[in-house]
Design an enzyme around this catalytic site. Sequence first.
Site, PDB file in Angstrom:
ATOM      1  N   ASN A 116       0.838  -1.199   0.267  1.00 61.35           N
ATOM      2  CA  ASN A 116      -0.211  -0.057  -0.144  1.00 61.35           C
ATOM      3  C   ASN A 116       0.787   1.327  -0.066  1.00 61.35           C
ATOM      4  OD1 ASN A 116      -2.302   1.852   0.505  1.00 61.35           O
ATOM      5  ND2 ASN A 116      -3.099   0.722   1.770  1.00 61.35           N
ATOM      6  N   ASP A 117       1.967   1.566   1.050  1.00 56.23           N
ATOM      7  CA  ASP A 117       2.064   2.733   1.245  1.00 56.23           C
ATOM      8  C   ASP A 117       3.593   2.686   0.486  1.00 56.23           C
ATOM      9  OD1 ASP A 117       0.690   3.933   3.199  1.00 56.23           O
ATOM     10  OD2 ASP A 117       1.826   2.196   4.799  1.00 56.23           O
TER      11      ASP A 117
END
Length: 471
Positions: free
Chosen positions: A398-399
């Site tokens: 994600n990040d």
Amino acid sequence: MSANVAALSYLAAGVLFILALRGLSSPATSRQGNLFGIIGMTLAILTTLGLAAPTATSWILIVLGLGIGGFIGAKTAREIPMTMMPELIAAFHSLVGLAAVFVAASALYAPSAFGILVDPANPALGIKGGSLFEMALGVAIGAITFTGSVIAFAKLSGRMSGKPILLPARHLINAALGLILIFVIYSFIQSGGSAFLFWLIVLLSLLVGILIIIPIGGADMPVVISMLNSYSGWAAAGIGFTLGNIALIITGALVGSSGAILSYIMCKGMNRQFLSVIAGGFGGETAAAAGGGEQKPVKLGSAEDAAYVLGNAGKVIIVPGYGMAVAQAQHALREMADALKKKGVEVKYAIHPVAGRMPGHMNVLLAEANVPYDEVFELEDINSEFSQADAVYVIGANDVVNPAAEEDKTSPIYGMPVLQVWKAGTVFFNKRSLASGYAGIDNPVFYRDNTVMVLGDAKKMTEEIVKALAH
């Protein structure tokens, strides 16, 4: 055993440790590196026992200690799932720090047993100042490592919130404690080895270890793991100087320096300053609603949709993350890649330096699934290829694929190098939900026109894609 033979044995052990670190730097040679480390540690232990010449009673205690500790270590290593590897490493670091405290205490109370000299000019003063300085430094770093690692373990295992715990005036408190600790260490040296001041050093250091880790958020945990690894090495080196043990000095220096270098690499990979991480990082494991509660349109897809596009692509890049580790989806992912390759699709894996919860987490998981090493690429080697890829399969990351790091100057991750997955033709994004990542911020990739969200358990979704590819 003579001192000369022991010195040569310790030197050989040191060389083996160096070869171990070199081997562990690459998945292809990691098994060999691990073997070198085992041989080196065995040689160091045997040499130490040969120098000590234990009594019969001591031998019983030594064998019991090795047996019990070895059994617990082997059982834990065999049974622990890969998802818990980061917290296991944090727990191991805590034991290294605690061992440094115990060894230093033993050396303080029985210096002659460790060959530590008292001040020849004035024996009444006790242990020599140089040895006391090394002892104080080693025990302080060891105690900081112990409590810091315990807090890291609690955060990583979910026993404590991964969000930063920010105390009022924390910088002032930490600075004051640091100055007090320095003064107490000075007083300890001047006292010739006061037991009261020794345990005061331990108490202050334990408190410092807690206070420097609790403000660090979950997104910075990979840096914390490598930093604590470095601390444990320096603690061992400090005690090694106190005891005059060459093996401890070499091993501690290797672990300390390699951990420090790794911490620098991790900070660079996150565009973070080491001091800013220590001062209090960002993020937490409690996922916020996507867009802070604002509903944005996304494209939802199925395993069949993903299989159709991936199977007809010329080039596919797979981006694994912590979600893959949680679901233990690495084997299913390799099966998917094999199915794609049978269809003539070029498959590569893209690894971000801070993907997962510790350095190299994704590499270890892929190696466990027998993914070929030449298909796995680091960020700087593959980022330019996303624009040439027909499709990307993001599984549990994600990040590390968040374009806000490049586009939003107000974002806490702005400036962090990320994998530019959004430049591919189609992005299939597998997550359990639209929740934010470990840093607690929304990901604009979810809402891009070329992104298809395939929500669900990473392992089950990937297995469904594999079945669809077979039809």
